[in-house]
Design a protein around this motif. Structure first.
Motif, PDB file in Angstrom:
ATOM      1  N   SER A 195       0.828  -1.210   0.000  1.00 35.31           N
ATOM      2  CA  SER A 195       0.000   0.000   0.000  1.00 35.31           C
ATOM      3  C   SER A 195       0.862   1.258   0.000  1.00 35.31           C
ATOM      4  O   SER A 195       0.617   2.195  -0.785  1.00 35.31           O
ATOM      5  CB  SER A 195      -0.917  -0.004   1.223  1.00 35.31           C
ATOM      6  N   LYS A 196       1.860   1.274   0.869  1.00 35.35           N
ATOM      7  CA  LYS A 196       2.751   2.434   0.945  1.00 35.35           C
ATOM      8  C   LYS A 196       3.526   2.603  -0.358  1.00 35.35           C
ATOM      9  O   LYS A 196       3.660   3.716  -0.880  1.00 35.35           O
ATOM     10  CB  LYS A 196       3.704   2.250   2.126  1.00 35.35           C
ATOM     11  N   HIS A 197       4.035   1.515  -0.877  1.00 36.09           N
ATOM     12  CA  HIS A 197       4.883   1.583  -2.072  1.00 36.09           C
ATOM     13  C   HIS A 197       4.076   1.987  -3.307  1.00 36.09           C
ATOM     14  O   HIS A 197       4.591   2.692  -4.178  1.00 36.09           O
ATOM     15  CB  HIS A 197       5.546   0.226  -2.292  1.00 36.09           C
ATOM     16  N   ASN A 198       2.832   1.551  -3.390  1.00 39.32           N
ATOM     17  CA  ASN A 198       1.989   1.943  -4.522  1.00 39.32           C
ATOM     18  C   ASN A 198       1.714   3.442  -4.516  1.00 39.32           C
ATOM     19  O   ASN A 198       1.622   4.072  -5.580  1.00 39.32           O
ATOM     20  CB  ASN A 198       0.672   1.167  -4.504  1.00 39.32           C
ATOM     21  N   ARG A 199       1.572   4.018  -3.321  1.00 44.91           N
ATOM     22  CA  ARG A 199       1.378   5.470  -3.243  1.00 44.91           C
ATOM     23  C   ARG A 199       2.633   6.203  -3.710  1.00 44.91           C
ATOM     24  O   ARG A 199       2.551   7.256  -4.341  1.00 44.91           O
ATOM     25  CB  ARG A 199       1.019   5.874  -1.806  1.00 44.91           C
ATOM     26  N   HIS A 200       3.782   5.631  -3.397  1.00 45.80           N
ATOM     27  CA  HIS A 200       5.038   6.218  -3.887  1.00 45.80           C
ATOM     28  C   HIS A 200       5.105   6.155  -5.406  1.00 45.80           C
ATOM     29  O   HIS A 200       5.462   7.142  -6.067  1.00 45.80           O
ATOM     30  CB  HIS A 200       6.224   5.482  -3.279  1.00 45.80           C
ATOM     31  N   HIS A 201       4.758   5.014  -5.987  1.00 43.29           N
ATOM     32  CA  HIS A 201       4.831   4.867  -7.441  1.00 43.29           C
ATOM     33  C   HIS A 201       3.866   5.804  -8.153  1.00 43.29           C
ATOM     34  O   HIS A 201       4.168   6.290  -9.245  1.00 43.29           O
ATOM     35  CB  HIS A 201       4.530   3.413  -7.839  1.00 43.29           C
TER      36      HIS A 201
END
Length: 349
Positions: A120-126
């Motif tokens: 979830s966190k990484h998708n927001r970064h991408h």
């Protein structure tokens, strides 16, 4: 310092909107989005073999200070597990979500990091890399990546930010611990749908890990082992992710760029041979990874020259450099941002 690349790469909307589609057709025509099952089978098997060897060494050495070396090995090997978990989160391994999630949960259980929280966190970064208001990777309590962020720091965070370039690598020593704390918080606060499953996996991981360490080692050696293992893993993870975007242009709410330029302009590749590919888990091809996050890691090397040539034709800056040059750029940017706190009188004049 907040750098904006928008004005330098502004193009007519009709042209800009079609650029990524054109690049995507080229990538697909080369078969670079096809899954690489054999590659991942070998990679995962190799990681498990290395982990088994580390466990065997740990048991055979027993209550010895030589276990400090074993702790370093565990830190390195488990970071390789984290890289595979990263790939699973992007659905690089299997076409369907279920297969990737099975791999992801298993690797999360082994590394002690919540898989769904991290996805979830990484998708927001991408979705918004290096966006001052929307990228969680540049929203860090004790670091500032823009002058505006620097002005919000107070107390201990203010002091750390002031000298953040000097403290950056030492801070990475606690990165793995912070990831575990955030994972537990996500489970306790039920921020993830699979909090029961993740909670059970984290509990089993912690119980097995601590039981093994304190059974084989005396209390002092056990504490040193844990500190070295977690420290090495934190530094390895931080050194793998930091060069990707830190020190690259940071976007704000007024920067309107299309998907292609948003991903390329905010990312940096790390050059080197296949040993760099292995060391960084494929994250050294950050530009290609951000453009095609579900591309199998093994295909990123082949995609790189295609993307670089395309960006050159479109006049889009494509940044790549060696490992140490990337760290110099990261530290230089952090030092520059911290300057406003070291010389407040100059900053306000």
């Amino acid at each position: 310092m907040t750098a904006s690349p928008v004005s330098e790469t502004q193009q007519p909307e009709s042209r800009r909107g079609s650029d990524f589609a054109e690049l995507s057709r080229s990538i697909k025509s080369e078969g670079l989005l096809h899954r690489r099952h054999t590659y991942y089978a070998v990679r995962i098997a190799t990681n498990f073999a290395l982990l088994a060897a580390a466990v065997a060494g740990f048991v055979l050495l027993g209550d010895s200070w030589w276990q400090v070396i074993t702790a370093v090995v565990f830190g390195l090997v488990l970071t390789q597990f984290a890289f595979v978990g990263h790939d699973a989160g992007h659905r690089q391994i299997f076409q369907n979500r279920k297969g990737n999630d099975v791999v992801g949960y298993a690797h999360g259980a082994i590394t002690g990091i919540s898989y769904q929280w991290w996805v979830s966190k990484h998708n927001r970064h991408h979705a918004n890399p290096n966006h001052e208001d929307e990228d969680p990777d540049i929203d860090i309590l004790v670091l500032a990546f823009t002058d505006r962020q620097a002005t919000t720091k107070s107390g201990v965070a203010h002091f750390i930010t002031k000298y953040q370039a000097f403290l950056f690598f030492p801070l990475l020593l606690v990165e793995a611990i912070m990831l575990r704390i955030a994972s537990v918080q996500a489970v306790v606060t039920k921020d993830i749908k699979t909090f029961r499953l993740e909670g059970a996996l984290l509990l089993v991981h912690t119980a097995v890990y601590l039981a093994a360490v304190f059974t084989v080692l005396s209390p002092l050696k056990a504490l040193v082992f844990i500190a070295v293992h977690q420290g090495v893993m934190g530094v390895y993870l931080g050194c793998s992710f930091a060069p990707n975007h830190k020190g690259m242009p940071i976007l704000g709410k007024d920067d309107a760029v299309d998907f292609l330029r948003k991903q390329v302009l905010t990312s940096r590749n790390i050059t080197g041979g296949r040993w760099v590919d292995y060391l960084f888990g494929g994250l050294n091809y950050q530009i290609e990874h951000h453009l095609f996050p579900n591309m199998p890691r093994a295909n990123l090397r082949r995609a790189q020259p295609i993307v670089q040539e395309f960006c050159a034709r479109q006049g889009i800056p494509y940044v790549h450099c060696g490992i140490f040059a990337s760290y110099r750029q990261v530290l230089s940017h952090l030092h520059s941002v911290g300057a406003s706190l070291r010389t407040p009188a100059l900053a306000s004049s």
